[in-house]
Design a protein around this motif. Structure first.
Motif, PDB file in Angstrom:
ATOM      1  N   ALA A   1       9.038   1.083  -6.535  1.00  0.00           N
ATOM      2  CA  ALA A   1       7.973   1.290  -7.271  1.00  0.00           C
ATOM      3  C   ALA A   1       6.736   0.637  -7.238  1.00  0.00           C
ATOM      4  O   ALA A   1       5.591   1.100  -7.586  1.00  0.00           O
ATOM      5  CB  ALA A   1       8.418   1.338  -9.008  1.00  0.00           C
ATOM      6  N   ALA A   2       6.850  -0.695  -7.001  1.00  0.00           N
ATOM      7  CA  ALA A   2       5.674  -1.627  -6.754  1.00  0.00           C
ATOM      8  C   ALA A   2       5.257  -1.422  -5.180  1.00  0.00           C
ATOM      9  O   ALA A   2       5.941  -2.149  -4.461  1.00  0.00           O
ATOM     10  CB  ALA A   2       6.071  -2.837  -7.185  1.00  0.00           C
ATOM     11  N   PRO A   3       4.278  -1.021  -4.876  1.00  0.00           N
ATOM     12  CA  PRO A   3       3.698  -0.947  -3.307  1.00  0.00           C
ATOM     13  C   PRO A   3       3.516  -2.290  -3.161  1.00  0.00           C
ATOM     14  O   PRO A   3       3.028  -3.254  -3.901  1.00  0.00           O
ATOM     15  CB  PRO A   3       2.571  -0.109  -3.329  1.00  0.00           C
ATOM     16  N   GLN A   4       3.793  -2.553  -1.747  1.00  0.00           N
ATOM     17  CA  GLN A   4       3.360  -4.051  -1.265  1.00  0.00           C
ATOM     18  C   GLN A   4       2.360  -3.571   0.030  1.00  0.00           C
ATOM     19  O   GLN A   4       2.595  -2.949   0.991  1.00  0.00           O
ATOM     20  CB  GLN A   4       4.789  -4.670  -0.529  1.00  0.00           C
ATOM     21  N   ARG A   5       1.106  -4.367  -0.091  1.00  0.00           N
ATOM     22  CA  ARG A   5       0.328  -4.322   0.667  1.00  0.00           C
ATOM     23  C   ARG A   5       0.623  -4.892   2.041  1.00  0.00           C
ATOM     24  O   ARG A   5       0.903  -6.262   2.063  1.00  0.00           O
ATOM     25  CB  ARG A   5      -1.070  -4.712   0.105  1.00  0.00           C
ATOM     26  N   LEU A   6       0.785  -4.346   3.260  1.00  0.00           N
ATOM     27  CA  LEU A   6       0.917  -5.049   4.562  1.00  0.00           C
ATOM     28  C   LEU A   6      -0.347  -5.588   5.418  1.00  0.00           C
ATOM     29  O   LEU A   6      -0.121  -6.484   5.948  1.00  0.00           O
ATOM     30  CB  LEU A   6       1.837  -4.187   5.362  1.00  0.00           C
ATOM     31  N   PHE A   7      -1.232  -4.625   5.267  1.00  0.00           N
ATOM     32  CA  PHE A   7      -2.506  -4.744   6.073  1.00  0.00           C
ATOM     33  C   PHE A   7      -3.706  -4.120   5.772  1.00  0.00           C
ATOM     34  O   PHE A   7      -3.250  -3.001   4.972  1.00  0.00           O
ATOM     35  CB  PHE A   7      -2.194  -4.261   7.661  1.00  0.00           C
ATOM     36  N   GLU A   8      -4.954  -4.622   5.793  1.00  0.00           N
ATOM     37  CA  GLU A   8      -6.182  -3.841   5.410  1.00  0.00           C
ATOM     38  C   GLU A   8      -7.231  -4.436   6.200  1.00  0.00           C
ATOM     39  O   GLU A   8      -7.315  -5.790   6.400  1.00  0.00           O
ATOM     40  CB  GLU A   8      -6.324  -4.437   3.979  1.00  0.00           C
ATOM     41  N   ARG A   9      -8.043  -3.621   6.525  1.00  0.00           N
ATOM     42  CA  ARG A   9      -9.099  -3.951   7.373  1.00  0.00           C
ATOM     43  C   ARG A   9     -10.404  -3.012   7.063  1.00  0.00           C
ATOM     44  O   ARG A   9     -10.326  -2.054   6.704  1.00  0.00           O
ATOM     45  CB  ARG A   9      -8.848  -3.590   9.100  1.00  0.00           C
TER      46      ARG A   9
END
Length: 886
Positions: free
Chosen positions: A249-257
């Motif tokens: 239910a709670a998304p987890q951020r893995l990578f962002e650019r």
């Protein structure tokens, strides 16, 4: 003139009434409106097309990134499945098999980079239920904390194990902090799991698979290392990209650019399902919906075309009136332009003359010409300012009279007579023109006297030595080549003169003293030569002499002896200290060589032979001189060795040393042997090229190549690989004096993280005794580093036993000449036995070389010799990493 153009443009039409003028503007306005209407429609179409293309590019880039991540995860799955197959093929996998399997794996470079560990967790029953301790893992470096880790203590890890066991498919864990990162902090990695079932078969039912589950193979990866390589550094359409795990239910951020500033809140999301987890790839566009496409450009270009079309329409309507006005003004402006040209010509710094072709009289000269040239009146003849010009040049400019042929435009450097009566050089260009029907020559000249002086000075400097003012090597080669090229006149000789012990003067009194001596010798040698002879400085302390017209070797030798005696008789003192001067002279006849290179080789070889014979003498090259031919052969080998080093044609073989006192239980012991691949791909043994390499100072480069190649590929030399126990490397005498060799060995050991105990450096007895101090120092440094040192070819010296106790050694190798004669020579057998006993008393290992029969092995075994080496035990083989290239 600008005002005149402005008057023409604003002049009213000649015809009265103005109706035609108004009608022209009406047509221009109509054409403009029609063109702008069409332009607006095309801009609207282009705008809509640009919006569609930009949206498509944006979504395609997001989808492409998703596909690359999926491909990366599939590569990781292939890796885990490949390792699963190791357990399916064997009921029990030992740690050695596990490590070997890991080393033999070949997988994607990005996957290798992001992989943290490949671990096997074995299912065991515990008081509180099943536990999954980690019993095997690779690589060991950096993963020591995995030993015995219970995967069940990590909920995400355990969940992946159970899901993989139930489905017999790859299961990806939820993000969690990897143990390699400390096990605390934010989630930075994941684990891919595949089951290992007892018996090697996969049960069909879920319950059966749960009961048969024996363990789980897992590969751990960091998000950043796994995802970052496949995300581009820049994109055309994406402003940013974000990868998140949305399985819960709670998304987890893995990578962002971020790639740039977003111009729209539109977002495109691509879902990625893998290993029981659901990832989302989302991104915002860079583009602005209102700014896409080339519609602005279309509108701008269309507007410009509309204006031009309107202007063209107006211009066509008003052409007749404007043509009349322009025609009138053009005639007036032509006359003004001619007058301005005359005034400008007067100001030119070049010399400008107009010469009448019919009689060669100067009819005009600009201000610079009247000031610089020697002609007193307007009608002076051209010949008065061209006194030094060649007759053919005067013919070309029309000196032969009006009936002569017309020459094309010509340019040439000639001498002109100045107003002061002196001649000066100028670049002259002559063209044929006609003014008012009169054929004339237009002569334009510029003073280049300073340029010619500079060119002559540079030419002299390029061909002469600045210290002695003698011709340099290139000029000497040109003079000799000219003599060789003369047909039927190949009589003559060349001398190569090399000063003896010149370096001593530079080292003790400085280079200024050496330069003074060279200048003094140049003057004195020049006095001993004929005017036709060429004396040149070839470089350093070497001189060359060309003796043209010398018909026989005896005369050439007399000239060489005369110069040698002149140099020997030179008295040179510097700051109160006198120096004896002498030289070695090599003589070669021009008739004995075909090419310049061959001739110089003959003279060089003769000069070296003079030095070898004791210096301060002259030596002549002859066809039957065996010593010179041997020297030339060595020079050729030296060139071939240098080519082999440059082209990578050196090879390494290895020969094993076998223990005679039981099996050591460790890896192999080898000695590296040098080979050379010839130009025809044949293998050349060292006896053919090493003597030349030693004579011409190439051994330090060869030793450095061997050391760098061996240490850089230590685990790829022998089939034992990392289990190789000893690698012996020979060092030459020149390397003992090279202080940088030890530093390079220490650097390579640290760079490749090698165990120095595996390295054994061999120094021959004769080399060690040549410079005992340097040998002792290098041996001490190598042993302090952890390497071992052996004394090779032991026993051939006169005082071998006397100094053996003074060297810090680990091994002594008995010279093969004693070993080969043991069967028939009792003295050789006694020497071998004595060396073995003394070596053991010193705590050294003893090796017998050149063992060529089983009879020798039996004798050596009774003498307590530790190792044997020779063809009876092992013939040399090419090292592993060079076999494919061979």
């Amino acid at each position: 003139m600008a005002n005149e153009w402005q008057d023409i443009a604003s002049s009213p039409p000649a015809e009265p009434g103005g109706r035609r003028h108004v009608r022209a503007w009406d047509w221009a306005l109509l054409a403009f409106l029609l063109a702008m209407g069409l332009t607006s429609w095309l801009a609207l179409v282009e705008k809509r097309r640009g919006e569609r293309d930009a949206h498509h590019a944006f979504t395609m880039e997001a989808r492409l990134i998703s596909d690359k991540i999926r491909e990366q995860l599939q590569q990781c799955e292939h890796l885990v499945r490949a390792f699963q197959s190791v357990f399916l093929a064997s009921e029990h996998v030992s740690p050695e098999e596990y490590a070997r399997a890991y080393e033999n794996m070949r997988f994607n470079d990005h996957v290798r980079f992001s992989l943290q560990a490949l671990a096997y967790a074995e299912r065991q029953s515990g008081p509180a239920g099943d536990i999954y301790p980690t019993v095997l893992y690779a690589p060991h470096a950096g993963n020591e904390a995995l030993a015995g880790l219970d995967a069940a203590s990590q909920p995400m890890n355990l969940d992946a194990i159970l899901r993989a066991g139930d489905s017999n498919k790859v299961a990806m864990s939820a993000p969690f902090p990897l143990l390699q990162s400390g096990g605390a902090g934010p989630a930075d990695g994941l684990i891919l799991r595949l089951p290992v079932y007892a018996g090697g078969t996969v049960p069909e039912s879920v319950e059966g698979r749960r009961q048969a589950l024996a363990g789980s193979v897992g590969a751990s990866f960091r998000f950043l290392d796994l995802i970052d390589p496949v995300i581009p550094k820049t994109t055309q359409a994406l402003a940013d990209v974000r990868i998140s795990d949305v399985s819960e239910a709670a998304p987890q951020r893995l990578f962002e650019r971020h790639f740039g500033e977003r111009n729209s809140e539109e977002v495109h999301v691509v879902e990625l399902n893998f290993g029981g987890r659901r990832w989302q790839v989302s991104g915002h566009p860079k583009y602005d919906q209102e700014a896409q496409g080339d519609w602005v450009r279309v509108l701008g270009i269309g507007g410009l075309i509309s204006i031009l079309l309107a202007a063209l329409t107006w211009s066509l309507a008003a052409t007749r009136e404007r043509a009349i006005v322009l025609g009138t003004r053009m005639g007036r402006r032509y006359l003004d332009s001619e007058e301005r040209f005359r005034r400008l010509n007067e100001l030119l710094p070049c010399l400008v003359l107009l010469v009448r072709k019919s009689d060669g009289q100067i009819v005009y000269g600009n201000a610079s010409a009247r000031e610089r040239l020697a002609f007193g009146s307007r009608d002076a003849a051209l010949a008065s300012v061209l006194p030094g010009a060649a007759p053919e040049f005067l013919d070309q400019v029309g000196k032969i009279g009006p009936k002569g042929p017309q020459a094309p435009d010509v340019g040439r450097d000639v001498q002109l007579r100045g107003a002061n009566g002196r001649l000066f050089w100028a670049s002259v260009w002559v063209s044929h023109i006609e003014l008012e029907g009169v054929p004339l020559w237009l002569l334009v000249a510029s003073d280049n006297s300073e340029q010619r002086q500079l060119t002559e000075r540079l030419s002299y400097q390029a061909s002469h030595d600045t210290l002695t003012h003698l011709p340099n090597r290139s000029e000497f080669e040109r003079s000799v080549q000219e003599q060789l090229d003369r047909p039927g006149q190949r009589s003559g000789a060349i001398l190569f003169i090399d000063l003896d012990q010149f370096k001593l003067i530079n080292d003790t009194s400085g280079h200024h003293a050496g330069d003074t001596l060279l200048a003094q010798l140049a003057v004195e040698m020049r006095e001993k030569l004929r005017s036709v002879d060429v004396l040149a400085r070839l470089g350093g302390d070497e001189f060359g002499v060309l003796l043209p017209g010398v018909a026989d070797l005896e005369t050439a030798m007399q000239a060489a002896e005369r110069l040698r005696a002149c140099i020997e008789g030179c008295l040179f003192s510097w700051e109160g200290r006198g120096y004896p001067i002498s030289a070695s002279v090599g003589v070669a006849m021009l008739a004995g060589a075909v090419t310049l290179k061959e001739l110089f080789t003959h003279a060089d070889a003769a000069c070296y032979q003079a030095k070898d014979a004791g210096r301060n003498r002259a030596h002549a090259y002859t066809e039957d001189d065996a010593a010179i031919h041997r020297r030339m052969g060595e020079m050729e080998w030296a060139n071939r060795v240098q080519d082999a080093l440059r082209e990578g044609r050196l090879l390494l073989d290895f020969q094993e040393l076998r223990p005679l006192r039981g099996d050591s239980g460790t890896g192999a012991h080898i000695e590296l042997l040098l080979r050379l691949r010839g130009e025809d791909n044949g293998v050349i043994l060292p006896g053919a090229f090493l003597p030349a390499a030693e004579r011409y100072g190439l051994m330090p480069m060869i030793d450095r190549w061997v050391v760098e190649t061996a240490l850089g590929n230590l685990d790829r030399l022998h089939p034992d690989g990392t289990r190789l126990s000893t690698c012996a490397i020979n060092l030459s005498a020149a390397s003992l004096e090279n202080s940088s060799l030890y530093d390079r060995i220490a650097q390579l050991i640290g760079m490749h993280q090698l165990d120095p105990q595996r390295l054994l450096f061999e120094i021959t007895e004769s080399v060690a005794m040549r410079d005992f101090t340097a040998s002792s120092a290098l041996i001490g440094q190598l042993r302090a580093l952890g390497c071992r040192v052996a004394l090779d070819d032991f026993g051939v010296g006169m005082s071998s036993f006397a100094y053996l106790k003074d060297l810090q050694l680990d091994m002594v190798k008995i010279d093969g000449s004693f070993v080969q004669n043991m069967g028939s020579d009792q003295m050789s057998r006694s020497i071998v036995r004595a060396i073995a006993e003394i070596g053991h008393q010193q705590g050294l290992e003893v090796v017998a070389e050149w063992v060529s029969s089983t009879e020798m092995l039996e004798i050596l075994a009774t003498m307590n010799v530790d190792y044997a080496q020779g063809f009876a035990l092992h013939r040399p083989e090419r090292v592993l990493f060079q076999r494919d290239a061979a």
